[in-house]
Enzyme design. Structure first.
Site, PDB file in Angstrom:
ATOM      1  N   HIS A  19      42.252  46.141  34.608  1.00  0.00           N
ATOM      2  CA  HIS A  19      41.833  47.359  33.904  1.00  0.00           C
ATOM      3  C   HIS A  19      40.501  47.089  33.228  1.00  0.00           C
ATOM      4  O   HIS A  19      40.272  45.985  32.728  1.00  0.00           O
ATOM      5  CB  HIS A  19      42.891  47.763  32.868  1.00  0.00           C
ATOM      6  CG  HIS A  19      42.769  49.193  32.455  1.00  0.00           C
ATOM      7  ND1 HIS A  19      41.893  49.597  31.480  1.00  0.00           N
ATOM      8  CD2 HIS A  19      43.372  50.317  32.921  1.00  0.00           C
ATOM      9  CE1 HIS A  19      41.988  50.905  31.348  1.00  0.00           C
ATOM     10  NE2 HIS A  19      42.869  51.372  32.226  1.00  0.00           N
ATOM     11  N   GLU A  64      49.779  51.957  36.504  1.00  0.00           N
ATOM     12  CA  GLU A  64      50.107  52.439  37.845  1.00  0.00           C
ATOM     13  C   GLU A  64      51.248  51.656  38.481  1.00  0.00           C
ATOM     14  O   GLU A  64      51.991  52.182  39.302  1.00  0.00           O
ATOM     15  CB  GLU A  64      48.876  52.349  38.756  1.00  0.00           C
ATOM     16  CG  GLU A  64      47.658  53.098  38.257  1.00  0.00           C
ATOM     17  CD  GLU A  64      47.766  54.592  38.460  1.00  0.00           C
ATOM     18  OE1 GLU A  64      48.884  55.126  38.343  1.00  0.00           O
ATOM     19  OE2 GLU A  64      46.750  55.227  38.721  1.00  0.00           O
TER      20      GLU A  64
HETATM   21  N1  ACO Z   1      43.318  42.179  41.923  1.00  0.00           N
HETATM   22  C1  ACO Z   1      42.519  41.111  42.130  1.00  0.00           C
HETATM   23  N2  ACO Z   1      41.345  40.919  41.500  1.00  0.00           N
HETATM   24  C2  ACO Z   1      40.967  41.864  40.640  1.00  0.00           C
HETATM   25  C3  ACO Z   1      41.753  42.997  40.364  1.00  0.00           C
HETATM   26  C4  ACO Z   1      42.973  43.127  41.044  1.00  0.00           C
HETATM   27  N3  ACO Z   1      43.748  44.188  40.856  1.00  0.00           N
HETATM   28  N4  ACO Z   1      41.116  43.767  39.464  1.00  0.00           N
HETATM   29  C5  ACO Z   1      39.968  43.144  39.174  1.00  0.00           C
HETATM   30  N5  ACO Z   1      39.880  41.974  39.887  1.00  0.00           N
HETATM   31  C6  ACO Z   1      38.783  40.995  39.849  1.00  0.00           C
HETATM   32  C7  ACO Z   1      37.569  41.538  40.598  1.00  0.00           C
HETATM   33  O1  ACO Z   1      37.602  41.181  41.956  1.00  0.00           O
HETATM   34  C8  ACO Z   1      36.447  40.862  39.837  1.00  0.00           C
HETATM   35  O2  ACO Z   1      36.352  39.539  40.286  1.00  0.00           O
HETATM   36  P1  ACO Z   1      34.916  38.778  40.352  1.00  0.00           P
HETATM   37  O3  ACO Z   1      34.469  38.691  38.916  1.00  0.00           O
HETATM   38  O4  ACO Z   1      35.238  37.486  40.990  1.00  0.00           O
HETATM   39  O5  ACO Z   1      34.028  39.661  41.170  1.00  0.00           O
HETATM   40  C9  ACO Z   1      36.949  40.832  38.388  1.00  0.00           C
HETATM   41  O6  ACO Z   1      38.369  40.820  38.487  1.00  0.00           O
HETATM   42  C10 ACO Z   1      36.503  42.031  37.576  1.00  0.00           C
HETATM   43  O7  ACO Z   1      36.952  43.192  38.278  1.00  0.00           O
HETATM   44  P2  ACO Z   1      36.177  44.549  38.413  1.00  0.00           P
HETATM   45  O8  ACO Z   1      36.628  45.243  39.653  1.00  0.00           O
HETATM   46  O9  ACO Z   1      34.715  44.310  38.220  1.00  0.00           O
HETATM   47  O10 ACO Z   1      36.749  45.306  37.149  1.00  0.00           O
HETATM   48  P3  ACO Z   1      36.506  46.810  36.814  1.00  0.00           P
HETATM   49  O11 ACO Z   1      36.655  46.919  35.343  1.00  0.00           O
HETATM   50  O12 ACO Z   1      35.246  47.299  37.430  1.00  0.00           O
HETATM   51  O13 ACO Z   1      37.712  47.548  37.578  1.00  0.00           O
HETATM   52  C11 ACO Z   1      39.842  48.364  38.131  1.00  0.00           C
HETATM   53  C12 ACO Z   1      38.916  47.949  36.986  1.00  0.00           C
HETATM   54  C13 ACO Z   1      39.132  49.392  39.015  1.00  0.00           C
HETATM   55  C14 ACO Z   1      41.095  49.012  37.555  1.00  0.00           C
HETATM   56  C15 ACO Z   1      40.225  47.108  38.946  1.00  0.00           C
HETATM   57  O14 ACO Z   1      40.914  46.170  38.132  1.00  0.00           O
HETATM   58  C16 ACO Z   1      41.027  47.434  40.188  1.00  0.00           C
HETATM   59  O15 ACO Z   1      40.439  47.786  41.205  1.00  0.00           O
HETATM   60  N6  ACO Z   1      42.395  47.321  40.129  1.00  0.00           N
HETATM   61  C17 ACO Z   1      43.232  47.680  41.244  1.00  0.00           C
HETATM   62  C18 ACO Z   1      43.376  49.212  41.360  1.00  0.00           C
HETATM   63  C19 ACO Z   1      44.260  49.775  40.271  1.00  0.00           C
HETATM   64  O16 ACO Z   1      45.329  49.263  39.953  1.00  0.00           O
HETATM   65  N7  ACO Z   1      43.810  50.894  39.699  1.00  0.00           N
HETATM   66  C20 ACO Z   1      44.528  51.625  38.636  1.00  0.00           C
HETATM   67  C21 ACO Z   1      43.840  51.446  37.319  1.00  0.00           C
HETATM   68  S1  ACO Z   1      44.705  52.235  35.991  1.00  0.00           S
HETATM   69  C22 ACO Z   1      44.175  53.863  36.063  1.00  0.00           C
HETATM   70  O17 ACO Z   1      43.126  54.177  36.574  1.00  0.00           O
HETATM   71  C23 ACO Z   1      45.046  54.854  35.453  1.00  0.00           C
END
Ligand code: ACO
Length: 372
Positions: free
Chosen positions: A256, A311
């Site tokens: 998140h 989620e």
């Molecule tokens: N699984 C594995 N790695 C992850 C995950 C995950 N679920 N989420 C983040 N990371 C990693 C990224 O790959 C990134 O790694 P890096 O630094 O090596 O590149 C690091 O953690 C930071 O992640 P970002 O994607 O830059 O974080 P951001 O804040 O932009 O994204 C998000 C947040 C979109 C929720 C992300 O965690 C994600 O895609 N999660 C999966 C989808 C999900 O569950 N969405 C629902 C969110 S809750 C809602 O919207 C109500």
């Protein structure tokens, strides 16, 4: 590639609606802990709180519910458009289309500032639209709204045609309340940006629905279900998760932007589900997968503080009450519309057009480079 992405850490507005404390893991709606509201209040009471700033008296909530019920029926023009759409149309696209048609038919497009009547009309009608299109896609006759039932019970009733079980209404209400509002998330921000141009609520809601549709935002719960189905058994969890993380794929229902600890909404839903489904092997698998995934995320993504998000357990709730996966994101939407519209009212009350800047990282023409 530009390194300034995602408006991370940028404060875009002041709000009295909710506090999302990502370090300590709590969520507050107008001075009340969301998880307390989720266990004790009805959908309509919490919507009233978010829209009007205080919890309603017994008299106020009765009048409010009556007003709400009056907006549940689909107008004839909108029904005609819904009947023209292909039966297999994706529900989020149907919702975007329906809200647009409703706004045009009911003349919401020229209203500034947003009118509360329009906000209530959109909120009250969303479940009817979802149920109507869902039943049509299944070759079933529509079920008219039941004025005796509250918002959440009526939604389940219109989907299935049977009076829902109390426990299903209770758990779905809790999820909806926890999902109702969440600060400056992508779909809320999209709506506020549109409204800030003094555009109408219909246009703002279409933008919010468009943002909600994406798998990184509202589209995650159905993918959580798919993930758990693929994992299948506790024994296979670690190997499956390692393969995903090793291949650089994200685990749905984890991570998140704001929460750097467990999402309090996920915690509350897990507790609630423990009461409802403690004997269910699927739920047992979900709890196990969460535990293993958090450990592996620490190993594969050290320092990123990745935990379960709402989620993940939203998927468990919707599965427990047998909602089809195609309805997961639309169901989230019918709850989040309350937060969106509360933000639209707030935006209209202190409006200034959103206009951030970008940093140009492209080439400059030689004529400019050589200019003295
Ligand atoms: N699984 C594995 N790695 C992850 C995950 C995950 N679920 N989420 C983040 N990371 C990693 C990224 O790959 C990134 O790694 P890096 O630094 O090596 O590149 C690091 O953690 C930071 O992640 P970002 O994607 O830059 O974080 P951001 O804040 O932009 O994204 C998000 C947040 C979109 C929720 C992300 O965690 C994600 O895609 N999660 C999966 C989808 C999900 O569950 N969405 C629902 C969110 S809750 C809602 O919207 C109500």
């Amino acid at each position: 590639m530009a390194s300034v992405t995602g408006l991370d850490g940028v404060v875009a507005a002041e709000t009295e609606l909710s506090l999302v404390d990502g370090q300590n893991g709590y969520l507050v709606y107008r001075g009340y802990e969301a998880k307390e509201l989720a266990l004790k209040m009805s959908f309509e009471e919490v919507a009233y709180l978010l829209w009007h700033g205080e919890l309603p008296s017994a008299e106020a909530i009765n009048a409010f519910k009556k007003q709400w019920v009056d907006h549940r029926a689909i107008p004839t023009e909108l029904k005609a458009v819904l009947d023209l759409l292909p039966k297999e149309s994706e529900m989020m696209s149907v919702l975007r289309t329906a809200i647009s048609v409703l706004g045009t038919c009911t003349r919401q497009e020229s209203a500034w500032p947003p009118q509360f009547e329009h906000i209530l009309a959109n909120t009250a009608l969303l479940p009817t639209i979802i149920a109507y299109h869902y039943r049509r896609s299944q070759g079933l006759q529509p079920v008219e709204p039941d004025p005796q039932l509250d918002h959440v019970a009526n939604y389940l009733y219109m989907l299935t045609g049977s009076k829902p079980q109390y426990v299903h209404v209770k758990v779905l209400t809790a999820y909806f309340i926890l999902a109702m509002e969440h600060g400056m998330n992508a779909s809320t921000f999209a709506g506020r940006v549109v409204l800030s141009t003094q555009s109408d609520i219909t246009s703002a809601l279409c933008a919010s629905i468009g943002a909600m549709k994406g798998p990184l935002h509202g589209g995650a719960p159905s993918e959580v279900l798919q993930m758990l189905d693929e994992i299948g058994t506790k024994e296979q969890a670690e190997a499956w998760l390692r393969e995903e993380l090793g291949a650089g794929r994200k685990l749905m229902g984890f991570g998140h932007r704001i929460y750097k600890t467990s999402d309090p909404r996920a915690e509350a839903l897990r507790q609630l589900m423990q009461e409802l489904a403690s004997e269910d092997p699927w739920f047992d698998l979900a709890v196990h997968v969460e535990k293993v995934a958090v450990e592996l995320l620490r190993e594969y993504k050290p320092g990123r503080n990745l935990y379960v998000n709402v989620e993940f357990y939203a998927a468990a709730v919707m599965r427990a009450i047998a909602l089809p996966t195609s309805l997961f994101t639309p169901s989230f939407t019918l709850s989040r519309i309350v937060g969106w519209t509360a933000h639209l009212l707030e935006q209209a009350g202190c409006n200034r057009i959103f206009r951030p800047q970008s940093v140009y990282v492209g080439e400059l023409p030689a004529s400019l480079l050589n200019r003295p």
